[in-house]
Design a protein around this motif. Sequence first.
Motif, short mmCIF file in Angstrom:
data_model
loop_
_atom_site.label_atom_id
_atom_site.label_comp_id
_atom_site.label_asym_id
_atom_site.label_seq_id
_atom_site.Cartn_x
_atom_site.Cartn_y
_atom_site.Cartn_z
N GLY A 130 0.82 -1.22 0.00
CA GLY A 130 0.00 0.00 0.00
C GLY A 130 0.85 1.26 0.00
N TYR A 131 1.91 1.25 0.80
CA TYR A 131 2.82 2.39 0.87
C TYR A 131 3.43 2.67 -0.50
N CYS A 132 3.96 1.62 -1.13
CA CYS A 132 4.58 1.80 -2.45
C CYS A 132 3.58 2.34 -3.45
N GLN A 133 2.40 1.76 -3.47
CA GLN A 133 1.36 2.22 -4.40
C GLN A 133 1.03 3.69 -4.14
N TYR A 134 0.82 4.01 -2.88
CA TYR A 134 0.44 5.38 -2.50
C TYR A 134 1.52 6.37 -2.92
N LYS A 135 2.76 6.06 -2.61
CA LYS A 135 3.88 6.96 -2.93
C LYS A 135 4.16 7.03 -4.44
N LEU A 136 3.75 6.00 -5.17
CA LEU A 136 3.91 6.00 -6.62
C LEU A 136 2.69 6.61 -7.32
N GLU A 137 1.93 7.38 -6.54
CA GLU A 137 0.77 8.12 -7.04
C GLU A 137 -0.44 7.24 -7.40
N ASN A 138 -0.46 6.02 -6.90
CA ASN A 138 -1.63 5.16 -7.05
C ASN A 138 -2.35 5.15 -5.70
N LYS A 139 -2.81 6.34 -5.29
CA LYS A 139 -3.34 6.51 -3.94
C LYS A 139 -4.56 5.65 -3.66
N TYR A 140 -5.43 5.50 -4.63
CA TYR A 140 -6.64 4.70 -4.43
C TYR A 140 -6.26 3.24 -4.14
N ILE A 141 -5.33 2.69 -4.91
CA ILE A 141 -4.88 1.31 -4.70
C ILE A 141 -4.16 1.20 -3.35
N GLN A 144 -6.70 1.05 -0.66
CA GLN A 144 -7.34 -0.28 -0.61
C GLN A 144 -6.50 -1.24 0.22
N HIS A 145 -5.20 -1.18 0.05
CA HIS A 145 -4.31 -2.04 0.85
C HIS A 145 -4.35 -1.62 2.32
N PHE A 146 -4.36 -0.33 2.59
CA PHE A 146 -4.44 0.14 3.97
C PHE A 146 -5.76 -0.30 4.61
N GLU A 147 -6.81 -0.31 3.83
CA GLU A 147 -8.12 -0.79 4.31
C GLU A 147 -8.02 -2.26 4.72
N GLU A 148 -7.32 -3.04 3.91
CA GLU A 148 -7.13 -4.46 4.24
C GLU A 148 -6.32 -4.61 5.53
N LEU A 167 1.42 3.30 6.80
CA LEU A 167 0.04 3.76 6.67
C LEU A 167 -0.10 5.16 7.28
N ILE A 168 0.46 5.32 8.46
CA ILE A 168 0.38 6.60 9.17
C ILE A 168 1.13 7.69 8.40
N GLU A 169 2.25 7.31 7.79
CA GLU A 169 3.04 8.29 7.03
C GLU A 169 2.28 8.79 5.80
N LEU A 171 -1.29 8.60 5.01
CA LEU A 171 -2.65 9.14 5.11
C LEU A 171 -2.72 10.38 6.00
N PRO A 172 -3.63 11.29 5.68
CA PRO A 172 -3.84 12.45 6.56
C PRO A 172 -4.31 11.99 7.95
N LYS A 173 -3.96 12.74 8.98
CA LYS A 173 -4.30 12.36 10.35
C LYS A 173 -5.79 12.20 10.59
N ASN A 174 -6.60 12.89 9.80
CA ASN A 174 -8.05 12.81 9.99
C ASN A 174 -8.71 11.79 9.05
N HIS A 175 -7.92 11.02 8.35
CA HIS A 175 -8.46 10.00 7.43
C HIS A 175 -9.20 8.93 8.24
N ARG A 176 -10.29 8.42 7.71
CA ARG A 176 -11.12 7.42 8.38
C ARG A 176 -10.29 6.20 8.83
N ILE A 177 -9.38 5.74 8.00
CA ILE A 177 -8.58 4.56 8.35
C ILE A 177 -7.70 4.86 9.56
N ILE A 178 -7.11 6.05 9.59
CA ILE A 178 -6.28 6.45 10.74
C ILE A 178 -7.14 6.54 11.99
N THR A 179 -8.30 7.15 11.88
CA THR A 179 -9.21 7.29 13.02
C THR A 179 -9.59 5.92 13.58
#
Length: 189
Positions: A130-141, A144-148, A167-169, A171-179
């Motif tokens: 998920g981290y790699c995908q997110y940092k490679l600008e595939n934020k939606y994918i 999805q991994h962070f959700e899993e 995951l914490i690095e 997503l925004p601090k107020n993101h639902r997954i972080i919450t």
Amino acid sequence: MKTLSLRAKIFEKYDEFSLLENKTEKDILRTEIKTMLAEYSEMDSNCYHLLGLVDYESDDWKENIETSIGNFQKAIELDKDNFLAQLYLAHCYHDLNQLKLALENYNKVDREKLKKFQVWRYTKLIEQIGYCQYKLENKYIGEQHFEEVLEWYKKLPEIDRVVPSELIECLPKNHRIITEMKKIETYLE
């Protein structure tokens, strides 16, 4: 009393090495392990994996990262089912911030074998993908991994969870997954 084979002694030394925290003692044992492996005539996938690990698990891992990569690659070449060597090869690229190569290698890890081996490593793998995908600008994918990962954290006992640092690095601090993660892992507050 049964004497241990050289191979068994090498792996016993590695177990001791992996538990050490004192740098000097660890460096001495690293040298011993490398010397023993150099004398071992039956180098297989696990031996090369071990060689990769003793350099990777050092304070000066950056100086030895190419050697670790070469040893993990040799381990995989000798046994394509060595999922831990594949995982550590991906970790090397991740640590070098070569995220495309990290992602490519994370995706080659046999997830079922990893999950059976240690479920915490499996959930961390999902997070790292998920981290790699997110940092490679595939934020939606990535999300999805962070959700899993979140779903796994909801059902895993505390002993099988590790700090969800990537995951914490991302997503925004107020993101639902972080919450939701903060409700499970109260130390994240």
